[in-house]
Enzyme design. Structure first.
Site, PDB file in Angstrom:
ATOM      1  N   GLY A   6      65.157  56.075  17.798  1.00 57.62           N
ATOM      2  CA  GLY A   6      65.319  54.633  17.902  1.00 57.62           C
ATOM      3  C   GLY A   6      64.496  53.890  16.886  1.00 57.62           C
ATOM      4  O   GLY A   6      63.572  54.456  16.295  1.00 57.62           O
ATOM      5  N   PRO A   7      64.801  52.616  16.684  1.00 57.37           N
ATOM      6  CA  PRO A   7      64.075  51.811  15.705  1.00 57.37           C
ATOM      7  C   PRO A   7      62.598  51.693  16.073  1.00 57.37           C
ATOM      8  O   PRO A   7      62.229  51.929  17.229  1.00 57.37           O
ATOM      9  CB  PRO A   7      64.761  50.448  15.760  1.00 57.37           C
ATOM     10  CG  PRO A   7      65.844  50.535  16.748  1.00 57.37           C
ATOM     11  CD  PRO A   7      65.832  51.860  17.399  1.00 57.37           C
ATOM     12  N   GLY A  36      59.027  50.464  17.288  1.00 56.78           N
ATOM     13  CA  GLY A  36      58.564  49.483  18.260  1.00 56.78           C
ATOM     14  C   GLY A  36      59.385  49.379  19.520  1.00 56.78           C
ATOM     15  O   GLY A  36      59.188  48.468  20.316  1.00 56.78           O
ATOM     16  N   LYS A  38      58.999  54.381  21.985  1.00 55.72           N
ATOM     17  CA  LYS A  38      59.146  55.841  22.018  1.00 55.72           C
ATOM     18  C   LYS A  38      57.822  56.513  22.390  1.00 55.72           C
ATOM     19  O   LYS A  38      57.779  57.361  23.287  1.00 55.72           O
ATOM     20  CB  LYS A  38      59.639  56.356  20.650  1.00 55.72           C
ATOM     21  CG  LYS A  38      61.010  55.807  20.282  1.00 55.72           C
ATOM     22  CD  LYS A  38      61.498  56.333  18.956  1.00 55.72           C
ATOM     23  CE  LYS A  38      60.706  55.836  17.754  1.00 55.72           C
ATOM     24  NZ  LYS A  38      60.761  54.379  17.585  1.00 55.72           N
ATOM     25  N   THR A  39      56.744  56.130  21.718  1.00 58.50           N
ATOM     26  CA  THR A  39      55.441  56.680  22.037  1.00 58.50           C
ATOM     27  C   THR A  39      55.074  56.379  23.482  1.00 58.50           C
ATOM     28  O   THR A  39      54.595  57.247  24.221  1.00 58.50           O
ATOM     29  CB  THR A  39      54.376  56.084  21.096  1.00 58.50           C
ATOM     30  OG1 THR A  39      54.847  56.209  19.752  1.00 58.50           O
ATOM     31  CG2 THR A  39      53.058  56.792  21.240  1.00 58.50           C
ATOM     32  N   HIS A  73      71.650  21.776   2.722  1.00 57.69           N
ATOM     33  CA  HIS A  73      72.090  23.159   2.869  1.00 57.69           C
ATOM     34  C   HIS A  73      72.031  23.597   4.341  1.00 57.69           C
ATOM     35  O   HIS A  73      73.004  24.110   4.888  1.00 57.69           O
ATOM     36  CB  HIS A  73      71.200  24.055   1.992  1.00 57.69           C
ATOM     37  CG  HIS A  73      71.492  25.519   2.072  1.00 57.69           C
ATOM     38  ND1 HIS A  73      72.102  26.209   1.058  1.00 57.69           N
ATOM     39  CD2 HIS A  73      71.246  26.430   3.040  1.00 57.69           C
ATOM     40  CE1 HIS A  73      72.226  27.475   1.398  1.00 57.69           C
ATOM     41  NE2 HIS A  73      71.701  27.645   2.602  1.00 57.69           N
ATOM     42  N   GLU A  74      70.907  23.331   4.964  1.00 55.73           N
ATOM     43  CA  GLU A  74      70.750  23.763   6.354  1.00 55.73           C
ATOM     44  C   GLU A  74      71.672  22.996   7.287  1.00 55.73           C
ATOM     45  O   GLU A  74      72.246  23.572   8.216  1.00 55.73           O
ATOM     46  CB  GLU A  74      69.298  23.612   6.816  1.00 55.73           C
ATOM     47  CG  GLU A  74      68.296  24.501   6.082  1.00 55.73           C
ATOM     48  CD  GLU A  74      68.641  25.983   6.112  1.00 55.73           C
ATOM     49  OE1 GLU A  74      69.265  26.429   7.097  1.00 55.73           O
ATOM     50  OE2 GLU A  74      68.311  26.682   5.140  1.00 55.73           O
ATOM     51  N   HIS A  86      75.043  24.547   7.236  1.00 59.08           N
ATOM     52  CA  HIS A  86      75.160  25.694   8.143  1.00 59.08           C
ATOM     53  C   HIS A  86      75.396  25.212   9.566  1.00 59.08           C
ATOM     54  O   HIS A  86      76.259  25.718  10.277  1.00 59.08           O
ATOM     55  CB  HIS A  86      73.848  26.506   8.166  1.00 59.08           C
ATOM     56  CG  HIS A  86      73.644  27.401   6.981  1.00 59.08           C
ATOM     57  ND1 HIS A  86      74.581  28.285   6.539  1.00 59.08           N
ATOM     58  CD2 HIS A  86      72.568  27.566   6.160  1.00 59.08           C
ATOM     59  CE1 HIS A  86      74.102  28.953   5.489  1.00 59.08           C
ATOM     60  NE2 HIS A  86      72.875  28.525   5.235  1.00 59.08           N
ATOM     61  N   ASP A 108      72.884  34.208   1.799  1.00 58.15           N
ATOM     62  CA  ASP A 108      74.022  33.853   2.642  1.00 58.15           C
ATOM     63  C   ASP A 108      75.275  34.544   2.139  1.00 58.15           C
ATOM     64  O   ASP A 108      76.057  35.086   2.917  1.00 58.15           O
ATOM     65  CB  ASP A 108      74.266  32.335   2.594  1.00 58.15           C
ATOM     66  CG  ASP A 108      73.101  31.556   3.165  1.00 58.15           C
ATOM     67  OD1 ASP A 108      72.337  32.136   3.948  1.00 58.15           O
ATOM     68  OD2 ASP A 108      72.972  30.367   2.817  1.00 58.15           O
TER      69      ASP A 108
END
Ligand code: ADP
Ligand code: MG
Ligand code: ZN
Length: 617
Positions: free
Chosen positions: A208-209, A211, A214-215, A432-433, A436, A509
């Site tokens: 798995g990714p 964090g 797993k540990t 620009h934002e 979006h 983007d």
């Protein structure tokens, strides 16, 4: 009345040890870096020397007992140079030198007088004894593992003491937990299984990714079963000398067998378990391979011995592991530890929130909803950041506002209030934002626009639009994907409409929009021209998709062109859609952008109200 302690005087023995140790350190420095007190030949690490040998940058080598001296060939801008390295007992060295056509000879015996000769016999043992005593005196365990490189670094967790971690401390990974419950049972009562003739699994690979816990899970298995937990990390082997890695593996398993039943946890298995065919720095026969072979031998060996040792290993790159590791009897079980879903995130937040004082207004469900994609470690970090913020704001308890701000910190790095955008830049970023946001709002879908900001954060983003899903989605339909592509293009489209030109700010983007479109065509079979065929090779795991850009199956030139054509059409169509939405809402684009330029952030209800004024294109 206070009784004053007699100040402790060092005993003569302690003084003696200290003197010995000091002499040792001085002489050791002299040995390791003779340049300081004598010969000015630069010392290089042995690994660099080998690398230079392999790249044939060396033409002469003189091998002495305590030092290897060699000549680095002249090249381009630097003249030939004499360098030295400390030899390691390496029987392969002459072969390697010969293979690379390097002239080599044993160094002439030192022309020292009898006194230096005597010193060289007497001093090393003195150093050894001095340092050893010094370290041994520093307390129990102080001298352990420092002098013998062979001794493994596995840490032993005594049952009931260090591993108080149980499954209750891990949340959001229910499937993985369910699989590991069985392992706990094996460890607790192996007889029940062996009586029936069942083979107890030897190796379980947690995949798995980073964090995702797993540990933590491996420790929880040990904690639940009440057995010892040995752990070692694959990366610790990487820089070791030849033969040491395999010796460590042998020691580790020997120790583990004595404590059986127990768990051996190997973190970052990929560091030793890389596929042998992929070749390493040293070519075919290297340290890592020896370590890997030893690991395989040990795993095969203890199946025969009958001791209940279960090896858990973790990796986030299962695809590069040597196939030999995954064979039956080795790591034949894989447990996926994936990022948590909404409910899982809420439970993880609850676990970590127990450690801090929460205010009455805190709503962890809301925080979980705002953090899709966060792994367990990110959520732990989030709670801690929030507590730090609360302390900085001199609050007595963590408030919802602290958690909200912490999300942004974790997402985008610390706010860089000090970084000021120029007026012109700020204006571009604002339009620009808002582009979006407006397109995203109009395209609907499951995402809600939560916030628009032009406060620069982290290294990359100048501004950002926070769009959060209202629920966790695993399936998206074609319309939603097209909506996402249009939303991604909304920023660039706004720049086009308002300024008639575009800036470099849209590059990311475009990248993402094109990727999405390509996936629609090549993986999801959403193309009318190409039909429901998968043209990509398909990666072995979901999270790999984030890292490897869509490798295409071998297709004919014709198909390849058709794919490109189709992708282009999808993106272009989305672009036109975005443009028409923004043109139809030209005034609103102006209003929101101006508002954003004054307040820097528009969010919540006021943003809702503004966006609700948008008209259909
Ligand atoms: P990994 O080994 O997968 O990289 P870790 O187990 O080292 O992740 O996770 C680091 C920390 O993050 C843990 O000690 C724990 O505090 C927190 N954490 C990670 N995943 C979870 C989870 N599923 N539940 C609770 N806490 C978690
Ligand atoms: Mg870990
Ligand atoms: Zn953008």
């Amino acid at each position: 009345m206070a009784i004053q302690d007699q100040p402790k005087r060092p005993t003569p023995r302690q003084i003696g040890n200290l003197v010995l140790a000091a002499a040792g350190v001085f002489l050791l420095i002299n040995l390791v870096a003779p340049g300081i007190f004598g010969s000015p030949i630069p010392q290089v690490p042995y690994s660099l020397f080998i690398h230079q040998v392999e790249s044939q940058a060396i033409d002469q080598v003189s091998i002495g007992q305590n030092q290897i001296r060699y000549r680095l060939k002249a090249s381009g801008d630097h003249p030939a140079q004499i360098l030295a390295t400390t030899p390691i007992f390496d029987l392969d060295l002459p072969k390697l030198l010969e293979a690379n056509g390097i002239e080599f000879a044993a160094a002439p015996p030192p022309r020292n007088g009898w006194f230096t000769n005597l010193l060289s016999w007497v001093v090393p043992p003195l150093i050894f004894v001095g340092i050893w005593r010094f370290l041994a005196n520093r307390g129990p365990g102080g001298g352990q593992g420092v002098l013998s490189i062979n001794q493994n670094k596995a840490r032993v967790y005594v049952p009931g003491e260090t591993t108080k971690i149980t499954f209750a401390d891990v949340a959001g990974v229910d499937e993985a937990k369910a699989e590991l419950v069985e392992i706990v049972d094996f460890l607790k009562s192996p007889d029940r299984y062996t009586q029936l003739g069942a083979r107890i699994p030897r190796g379980v690979l947690l995949v798995g990714p980073p964090g995702t816990g797993k540990t933590l899970l491996a420790k929880a298995v040990a904690g639940e079963a009440g057995v010892s937990f040995f752990s070692i990390s694959g990366s610790e082997f990487v820089e070791l000398f030849v033969g040491v890695g395999s010796a460590r593996v042998r020691d580790l398993f020997q120790q583990a067998k004595k404590e059986a039943p127990c768990i051996v946890f190997i973190d970052e298995l990929d560091a030793i378990g890389k596929s042998r065919s992929s070749g390493g720095f040293y070519g075919g026969n290297d340290e890592r391979e020896q370590t890997l072979n030893q690991l395989l031998t040990e795993m095969d060996g203890f199946s025969a011995s009958g001791a209940t040792v279960i090896v858990l290993a973790a990796t986030n790159r299962p695809e590069i592991l040597d196939p030999a590791l995954l064979r039956p009897g080795r790591f034949d079980r894989q447990v996926l530890v994936d990022r948590p879903d909404l409910a899982g995130r809420e439970r993880i937040l609850q676990i970590h929130a127990q450690k801090v004082k929460l205010g009455a207004d805190v709503n962890l469900h809301e925080i979980a909803a705002r953090t899709p994609g966060f792994a367990g470690a990110d959520l732990a970090n989030l709670v801690n950041e929030a507590a730090l913020l609360a302390a900085r704001n001199s609050r007595v308890a963590v408030a919802q506002a602290d958690l909200n701000e912490a999300i942004e910190r974790v997402v985008a790095g610390l706010e860089k209030k000090s970084r000021v955008l120029g007026e012109k830049e700020k204006k571009i970023v604002a339009y620009h934002e808002v582009g979006h946001a407006l397109v995203g709002y109009q395209m609907g879908g499951s995402n809600r626009i939560q916030k628009i900001s032009i406060v620069p954060r982290g290294m990359a983003a100048l501004g950002y639009t926070l769009q959060a899903p209202t629920e966790d989605r695993f399936l998206l339909d074609e319309q939603e994907l097209r909506g996402q592509i249009a939303t991604l293009l909304g920023g660039r489209s706004a720049e086009e409409i308002v300024f008639g030109s575009i800036t470099t700010g849209a590059a990311n983007d475009l990248q993402r929009a094109t990727d999405l479109a390509e996936r629609m065509v090549t993986s999801y079979g959403m193309s009318k021209v190409l039909g429901p065929l998968a043209y990509d090779r398909g990666s072995r795991s979901q999270f790999l998709e984030d890292q490897v850009p869509n490798p295409r199956r071998l297709v004919s030139d014709q198909t390849s062109m058709a794919i490109d054509q189709e992708v282009k059409e999808i993106v272009e169509m989305a672009h036109q859609q975005a443009l028409s939405i923004l043109k139809a809402n030209r005034d609103l684009l102006e209003t929101i952008s101006n508002q954003l330029l004054t307040t820097e952030v528009v969010e919540g209800e006021s943003l809702e109200k503004l966006l609700a004024q948008a008209v259909k294109a």
